[in-house]
Design a protein around this motif. Structure first.
Motif, PDB file in Angstrom:
ATOM      1  N   LEU A 116       0.840  -1.198   0.000  1.00 49.43           N
ATOM      2  CA  LEU A 116       0.000   0.000   0.000  1.00 49.43           C
ATOM      3  C   LEU A 116       0.879   1.253   0.000  1.00 49.43           C
ATOM      4  O   LEU A 116       1.291   1.746   1.049  1.00 49.43           O
ATOM      5  N   ARG A 117       1.158   1.733  -1.196  1.00 50.61           N
ATOM      6  CA  ARG A 117       1.980   2.921  -1.365  1.00 50.61           C
ATOM      7  C   ARG A 117       1.103   4.174  -1.415  1.00 50.61           C
ATOM      8  O   ARG A 117      -0.125   4.096  -1.519  1.00 50.61           O
ATOM      9  N   GLU A 118       1.757   5.333  -1.361  1.00 52.65           N
ATOM     10  CA  GLU A 118       1.023   6.589  -1.424  1.00 52.65           C
ATOM     11  C   GLU A 118       0.201   6.699  -2.705  1.00 52.65           C
ATOM     12  O   GLU A 118      -0.902   7.236  -2.710  1.00 52.65           O
ATOM     13  N   GLY A 119       0.753   6.176  -3.821  1.00 55.70           N
ATOM     14  CA  GLY A 119       0.028   6.234  -5.084  1.00 55.70           C
ATOM     15  C   GLY A 119      -1.261   5.444  -5.057  1.00 55.70           C
ATOM     16  O   GLY A 119      -2.266   5.855  -5.660  1.00 55.70           O
ATOM     17  N   VAL A 120      -1.278   4.299  -4.348  1.00 57.01           N
ATOM     18  CA  VAL A 120      -2.496   3.497  -4.246  1.00 57.01           C
ATOM     19  C   VAL A 120      -3.547   4.241  -3.427  1.00 57.01           C
ATOM     20  O   VAL A 120      -4.736   4.266  -3.783  1.00 57.01           O
ATOM     21  N   TYR A 121      -3.113   4.844  -2.322  1.00 64.35           N
ATOM     22  CA  TYR A 121      -4.050   5.659  -1.538  1.00 64.35           C
ATOM     23  C   TYR A 121      -4.712   6.710  -2.434  1.00 64.35           C
ATOM     24  O   TYR A 121      -5.939   6.880  -2.421  1.00 64.35           O
ATOM     25  N   LYS A 122      -3.901   7.419  -3.200  1.00 63.08           N
ATOM     26  CA  LYS A 122      -4.444   8.503  -4.019  1.00 63.08           C
ATOM     27  C   LYS A 122      -5.375   7.972  -5.107  1.00 63.08           C
ATOM     28  O   LYS A 122      -6.368   8.626  -5.453  1.00 63.08           O
ATOM     29  N   ILE A 136     -15.997   6.390   6.221  1.00 61.66           N
ATOM     30  CA  ILE A 136     -15.151   5.435   5.508  1.00 61.66           C
ATOM     31  C   ILE A 136     -13.718   5.556   6.031  1.00 61.66           C
ATOM     32  O   ILE A 136     -13.163   6.659   6.095  1.00 61.66           O
ATOM     33  N   ASN A 137     -13.133   4.417   6.394  1.00 63.18           N
ATOM     34  CA  ASN A 137     -11.724   4.349   6.804  1.00 63.18           C
ATOM     35  C   ASN A 137     -10.952   3.517   5.787  1.00 63.18           C
ATOM     36  O   ASN A 137     -11.435   2.468   5.359  1.00 63.18           O
ATOM     37  N   ILE A 138      -9.759   3.964   5.436  1.00 55.14           N
ATOM     38  CA  ILE A 138      -8.904   3.241   4.492  1.00 55.14           C
ATOM     39  C   ILE A 138      -7.537   3.078   5.165  1.00 55.14           C
ATOM     40  O   ILE A 138      -6.807   4.057   5.346  1.00 55.14           O
ATOM     41  N   CYS A 139      -7.204   1.845   5.544  1.00 51.82           N
ATOM     42  CA  CYS A 139      -6.041   1.643   6.409  1.00 51.82           C
ATOM     43  C   CYS A 139      -5.167   0.461   5.999  1.00 51.82           C
ATOM     44  O   CYS A 139      -5.673  -0.551   5.507  1.00 51.82           O
ATOM     45  N   GLU A 140      -3.897   0.603   6.265  1.00 48.49           N
ATOM     46  CA  GLU A 140      -2.954  -0.497   6.182  1.00 48.49           C
ATOM     47  C   GLU A 140      -3.100  -1.327   7.451  1.00 48.49           C
ATOM     48  O   GLU A 140      -3.170  -0.779   8.547  1.00 48.49           O
ATOM     49  N   GLN A 141      -3.151  -2.640   7.300  1.00 50.72           N
ATOM     50  CA  GLN A 141      -3.516  -3.514   8.416  1.00 50.72           C
ATOM     51  C   GLN A 141      -2.524  -3.476   9.573  1.00 50.72           C
ATOM     52  O   GLN A 141      -2.926  -3.540  10.745  1.00 50.72           O
ATOM     53  N   ILE A 183     -11.862  -7.649  -1.729  1.00 49.34           N
ATOM     54  CA  ILE A 183     -12.357  -6.840  -2.845  1.00 49.34           C
ATOM     55  C   ILE A 183     -11.209  -6.038  -3.451  1.00 49.34           C
ATOM     56  O   ILE A 183     -10.357  -5.491  -2.740  1.00 49.34           O
ATOM     57  N   TYR A 184     -11.207  -5.960  -4.777  1.00 51.44           N
ATOM     58  CA  TYR A 184     -10.117  -5.319  -5.525  1.00 51.44           C
ATOM     59  C   TYR A 184     -10.158  -3.797  -5.352  1.00 51.44           C
ATOM     60  O   TYR A 184     -11.224  -3.183  -5.241  1.00 51.44           O
ATOM     61  N   THR A 185      -8.973  -3.190  -5.378  1.00 52.31           N
ATOM     62  CA  THR A 185      -8.830  -1.745  -5.161  1.00 52.31           C
ATOM     63  C   THR A 185      -9.782  -0.916  -6.021  1.00 52.31           C
ATOM     64  O   THR A 185     -10.455  -0.011  -5.522  1.00 52.31           O
ATOM     65  N   ASN A 186      -9.864  -1.216  -7.313  1.00 48.96           N
ATOM     66  CA  ASN A 186     -10.664  -0.391  -8.222  1.00 48.96           C
ATOM     67  C   ASN A 186     -12.162  -0.449  -7.945  1.00 48.96           C
ATOM     68  O   ASN A 186     -12.923   0.342  -8.517  1.00 48.96           O
ATOM     69  N   ASN A 187     -12.587  -1.374  -7.096  1.00 48.92           N
ATOM     70  CA  ASN A 187     -14.013  -1.509  -6.793  1.00 48.92           C
ATOM     71  C   ASN A 187     -14.389  -0.952  -5.430  1.00 48.92           C
ATOM     72  O   ASN A 187     -15.552  -1.050  -5.018  1.00 48.92           O
ATOM     73  N   ILE A 188     -13.438  -0.361  -4.716  1.00 50.50           N
ATOM     74  CA  ILE A 188     -13.727   0.167  -3.386  1.00 50.50           C
ATOM     75  C   ILE A 188     -14.840   1.209  -3.429  1.00 50.50           C
ATOM     76  O   ILE A 188     -15.783   1.183  -2.627  1.00 50.50           O
ATOM     77  N   ALA A 189     -14.757   2.144  -4.367  1.00 51.81           N
ATOM     78  CA  ALA A 189     -15.748   3.229  -4.417  1.00 51.81           C
ATOM     79  C   ALA A 189     -17.138   2.708  -4.765  1.00 51.81           C
ATOM     80  O   ALA A 189     -18.125   3.053  -4.104  1.00 51.81           O
ATOM     81  N   SER A 190     -17.233   1.864  -5.799  1.00 51.29           N
ATOM     82  CA  SER A 190     -18.555   1.381  -6.226  1.00 51.29           C
ATOM     83  C   SER A 190     -19.202   0.509  -5.155  1.00 51.29           C
ATOM     84  O   SER A 190     -20.404   0.629  -4.882  1.00 51.29           O
ATOM     85  N   VAL A 191     -18.412  -0.355  -4.518  1.00 52.44           N
ATOM     86  CA  VAL A 191     -18.959  -1.200  -3.460  1.00 52.44           C
ATOM     87  C   VAL A 191     -19.371  -0.349  -2.257  1.00 52.44           C
ATOM     88  O   VAL A 191     -20.428  -0.569  -1.658  1.00 52.44           O
TER      89      VAL A 191
END
Length: 312
Positions: A116-122, A136-141, A183-191
């Motif tokens: 989980l790099r800064e680019g993935v967060y963005k 909504i929380n988005i966290c590294e485990q 769940i895959y990164t690109n589907n976080i928003a839609s889910v």
């Protein structure tokens, strides 16, 4: 205004004037969200300038990496006009939507190496292009800087790159649902949007966790999202209170944590912080759940500028 006040006002112009002036003098507290806890020095300085125009001398940060500004009644119009002119989204605290919270500020500070790099967060922040009504929380485990479960939709990294655990905490209940899939990164928003809409449409919260999970699962399966089988559940790290104040070494640079004991930050001081950031080409500031701010990538040769600002 109550019915009794309305009747009194109609009979007594003096009382009417007093009530009007009294209402105008009441302060309002505004909330400004910084998605993921990230704010540019330029945008923060615009906010502080709007606050200064409303005679605000101190601001504070919230538990969800947002900012609170209390404005006295007679300056409310000036503050709202300044926000509108500068594209600042400030909402009255009572009606404000929750900020999207993340462990982005802790990247490279506390946790070990992670996919989980800064680019993935963005990327995730860009996908979340709507205004969530649930937290909504988005966290590294493996980090303990940002709590994993304080949101309603808690996205937590798994061992598989770009796949996430989803833990749903139903508002105003103790109901906690651990989603059975990654769940895959690109589907976080839609889910997130589908789950939020489903939960908010419930007239009465179902206390039976399993039946609620089944209903959610059926609703989500009608859509397309990339997922994989969960091999192991979330294993939170042992909690230890992170050190988040003062200068700290990070490779060949410093990071600086700034905390206020009374949780109030001088607007003039924060303007100085923004000016030094811009002078030293630091593009981002970070707000934390500890009601503090973090400055990263401070060059060793430029530390004297920060010593001067902090010394003031």
């Amino acid at each position: 205004m109550t019915l009794m006040q309305h009747n009194v006002v109609n009979r007594c112009p003096v009382v009417s004037l007093w009530l009007k002036n009294n209402c105008m003098d009441r302060p309002k507290t505004y909330s400004i969200n910084f998605k993921g806890g990230i704010v540019s020095p330029g945008y923060l300085k615009e906010i502080l300038s709007a606050a200064a125009a409303a005679r605000v001398e101190q601001v504070r940060f919230g538990l969800r990496q947002n900012m609170f500004i209390e404005v006295q009644g007679k300056y409310i119009a000036a503050f709202e006009d300044a926000c509108k002119r500068n594209g600042i989204e400030a909402f009255e605290k009572s009606a404000a939507l929750p900020n999207i919270m993340s462990a982005y500020p802790a990247t490279h500070l506390y946790a070990g190496d992670s996919w989980l790099r800064e680019g993935v967060y963005k990327d995730v922040f860009d996908l979340l292009d709507y205004l969530p009504r649930l937290k909504i929380n988005i966290c590294e485990q493996q980090q303990s800087f940002v709590p994993l479960y304080t949101g309603h939709l808690n996205w937590i990294t798994s061992a598989s790159p770009h796949y996430w655990h989803l833990c749903i905490r139903v508002p105003k209940t103790a109901t906690l649902i651990h989603w059975p899939e990654l769940i895959y990164t690109n589907n976080i928003a839609s889910v997130s949007k589908i789950v939020e809409d489903f939960i908010l449409k419930l007239h009465e919260t179902d206390e039976n966790t399993q039946s609620l999970q089944d209903a959610l699962y059926d609703a989500l399966k009608k859509t397309n999202y990339i997922c994989k089988k969960m091999e192991q559940p979330v294993v939170p790290p042992r909690f230890s209170l992170p050190y988040y104040e003062g200068f700290n070494r990070s490779g060949n640079a410093y990071w600086l944590g700034i905390y206020s004991r009374d949780e109030l930050f001088g607007a003039a001081f924060l303007k100085d912080v923004c000016d030094v950031c811009r002078e030293t080409k630091i593009a981002q500031l970070y707000t934390t759940p500890w009601k503090s701010i973090i400055v990263k990538d401070i060059d060793m040769e430029q530390r004297r500028l920060w010593d001067y600002v902090l010394g003031k």
